[in-house]
Design an enzyme around this catalytic site. Structure first.
Site, PDB file in Angstrom:
ATOM      1  N   LYS A  76       0.858  -1.189   0.000  1.00  0.00           N
ATOM      2  CA  LYS A  76       0.000   0.000   0.000  1.00  0.00           C
ATOM      3  C   LYS A  76       0.892   1.235   0.000  1.00  0.00           C
ATOM      4  O   LYS A  76       1.907   1.277   0.726  1.00  0.00           O
ATOM      5  CB  LYS A  76      -0.897  -0.019   1.247  1.00  0.00           C
ATOM      6  N   SER A 151      -9.786   1.693   2.403  1.00  0.00           N
ATOM      7  CA  SER A 151      -8.902   2.461   1.571  1.00  0.00           C
ATOM      8  C   SER A 151      -7.819   1.634   0.884  1.00  0.00           C
ATOM      9  O   SER A 151      -7.217   2.105  -0.074  1.00  0.00           O
ATOM     10  CB  SER A 151      -8.217   3.550   2.412  1.00  0.00           C
ATOM     11  N   SER A 175     -10.127  -0.619   6.633  1.00  0.00           N
ATOM     12  CA  SER A 175      -9.529  -0.538   5.291  1.00  0.00           C
ATOM     13  C   SER A 175      -8.737  -1.744   4.820  1.00  0.00           C
ATOM     14  O   SER A 175      -8.287  -1.768   3.684  1.00  0.00           O
ATOM     15  CB  SER A 175      -8.637   0.695   5.191  1.00  0.00           C
TER      16      SER A 175
HETATM   17  N1  GLN Z   1     -13.606   3.971   5.796  1.00  0.00           N
HETATM   18  C1  GLN Z   1     -12.968   4.450   6.960  1.00  0.00           C
HETATM   19  C2  GLN Z   1     -12.599   5.901   6.779  1.00  0.00           C
HETATM   20  O1  GLN Z   1     -12.882   6.416   5.765  1.00  0.00           O
HETATM   21  C3  GLN Z   1     -11.775   3.622   7.307  1.00  0.00           C
HETATM   22  C4  GLN Z   1     -10.565   3.951   6.542  1.00  0.00           C
HETATM   23  C5  GLN Z   1      -9.374   3.159   6.971  1.00  0.00           C
HETATM   24  O2  GLN Z   1      -9.497   2.137   7.644  1.00  0.00           O
HETATM   25  N2  GLN Z   1      -8.212   3.655   6.605  1.00  0.00           N
HETATM   26  O3  GLN Z   1     -12.040   6.531   7.630  1.00  0.00           O
END
Ligand code: GLN
Length: 498
Positions: A76, A151, A175
């Site tokens: 990532k 994400s 994410s």
């Molecule tokens: N969907 C969540 C957010 O937008 C989690 C994102 C994540 O885990 N990085 O914050």
């Protein structure tokens, strides 16, 4: 080769049936062929990858290989990777080349793994669909009109489309688990503090946790054996004896006490997801597990609490991007203040700005008590709910997401709708617990009933979430592995690239 497991790849490398250079080339070629339409990668750099592969081949030749030596892994793009662009999906860092490696990258390098490329992601890991990336959305290989989740959407897409055997991700509120669920692969969010955050671009520091994405629980265990471990440079890294995350893979499920939270099967859950998750619970029961209802009464408060705490921490963490030290700087400005403003205005996208505004607001004098402090209290209640539940069960089982992958653009106009998708994942981060997602079926989206026949077309994966008590990773992986021994959801490949 593209369907081979990490164990099979390691065996092929050890037996010299293939070299790391050849293996890396195969995956690089597949990326070149498929990624134009999937956009899972922000950076591929074949020369760098192949140089690492050549070094791995030397190690293998000297008989010094470990389980991941010579195996390409995608990372990532928020893991700093020395000499590689490390963009975090943002224009702010689009030209930032990392001067050092994240702890996780150091560990993979030491294990002799090959960096296959840097994967697409929501900007600064803020999102549930990968659509907030400055580099454009990644697409779901099961249906490129649909999001892969976020994400860590690029990592999930890369693994699901067999462009990478495995990948890393980070999970602040889901994410790793959510994109794993929406693309039909496996992902583990470890206990907070098990994987070092050193060199991970910070989003919400008390929630961020790195973890692996792969096609089976067994492979997640192998990846965790490399990724996890104490690191003095992360003050929240936990100093514990090293553990073998594969040690419970063979443990039978018989006697396992499964807790099924009522609140996870309430309104908002698509019937096809409920049916697939129920079928998985039935399968675990057939293996000898017992089930009981558990209560997680503050589930409904987890999204509101998360969307106060995460933006609060983000607003603080992102104050470092000022256009002065590194990152994007506006080309024209009048004075210093104007330079800050223009750099941040142009360097950050809409979702990141929304979070900074919300975070600054909830931390401001007069609102701190009403929002931030209250959210912290709810966070404690949520952790207490889990502690109560784990008095009566070993794992909590439920859905990872309320529905299957949605269409690109479907939720971008309504952030609250997007945030509500995180209902089953964010509580785990607020409590700091480990959880994983594995595939358990397919659905069509909308209100369709259960679907198990791939030939009917248009099907999208469904994820099963297993939540454990602190440090129960090995147990979770064992339960998932036993489930995967008797099912083949995790072996289904999306209909592309054949
Ligand atoms: N969907 C969540 C957010 O937008 C989690 C994102 C994540 O885990 N990085 O914050």
């Amino acid at each position: 080769m593209f369907d081979a497991s990490l164990t099979e790849l390691a065996a092929a490398l050890a037996a010299k049936r293939i070299s790391s250079v050849e293996l890396t080339r195969l995956f690089l070629d597949r990326i070149a062929r498929l990624d134009g339409s999937l956009n899972a990668f922000i950076t591929v750099d074949p020369e760098r990858s192949l140089a690492q592969a050549r070094a791995a081949d030397r190690r293998l030749g000297a008989g010094e290989g470990g389980p991941l030596t010579g195996i390409p892994v995608a990372h990532k793009d928020l893991f700093l990777t020395e000499g590689w662009p490390s963009t975090c999906g943002s224009r702010m860092l689009a030209n930032f080349v990392a001067p050092y490696d994240a702890h996780v990258i150091e560990r993979f390098n030491a294990a002799g793994a090959v960096i296959l490329g840097k994967t697409n992601m929501d900007e600064f890991a803020m999102g549930s669909s990968n659509e907030s990336s400055w580099f454009g959305a990644a697409r779901n290989p099961w249906n490129p009109e649909c999001v892969p989740g976020g994400s860590s959407g690029g990592s999930a897409t890369a693994v699901a489309a067999r462009m990478a055997p495995a990948a890393t991700g980070t999970d602040t509120g889901g994410s790793i688990r959510q994109p794993a669920a929406l693309t039909g692969i496996c992902g583990l969010k470890p206990t907070y503090g098990v994987v070092s955050r050193h060199g991970m671009v910070a989003f919400a520091s008390s929630l961020d946790q790195g973890g692996p994405l792969a096609r089976s629980a067994e492979e997640l265990a192998a990846l965790m054996n490399v990724m996890a471990g104490f690191d003095a440079r992360d003050s929240t890294s936990l100093e514990r004896p090293a553990e073998d995350y594969a040690r419970e893979l063979a443990r039978p499920v018989a006697g396992l006490r499964i807790g099924v939270p009522r609140e996870y099967f309430a309104e908002g859950l698509a019937p096809e997801v409920a049916a697939a998750v129920q079928a998985a619970i039935d399968a675990l029961q057939k293996l000898g597990a017992t089930t009981s209802d558990v209560d997680l009464p503050n589930t409904g408060l987890s999204v509101p609490a998360y969307y106060v705490i995460a933006p609060a921490e983000a607003s603080s963490n992102l104050s470092r991007y000022d256009g002065v030290r590194y990152g994007f700087r506006a080309p024209e400005y009048d004075d210093l203040m104007d330079m800050y403003c223009r750099s941040r205005a142009a360097g950050f996208g809409a979702e990141v700005k929304r979070r900074i505004l919300v975070g600054t607001y909830v931390l401001s004098h007069g609102y701190y008590d009403a929002y931030y402090l209250k959210a912290q209290k709810i966070r404690r209640l949520i952790a207490n709910d889990f502690a109560e539940a784990f008095k009566r069960c070993d794992v909590i089982v439920g859905p990872t997401t309320p529905g299957v992958a949605f269409r690109l653009g479907e939720k971008t106009a309504d952030p609250v709708q997007m945030y509500l998708d995180d209902i089953y994942t964010v509580a785990v981060n607020l409590a700091g617990l480990p959880a994983l997602s594995i595939p358990c079926g397919f659905g069509r989206g909308g209100d369709a009933g259960p679907a198990s026949d791939l030939s009917r077309g248009g099907l999208l994966p469904i994820g099963l979430q297993l939540i454990g008590d602190y440090f129960a990773e090995a147990r979770l992986l064992g339960v998932a592995h036993q489930y995967q021994r008797g099912t083949d959801w995790h072996r289904r490949a999306p209909p592309i690239g054949h």
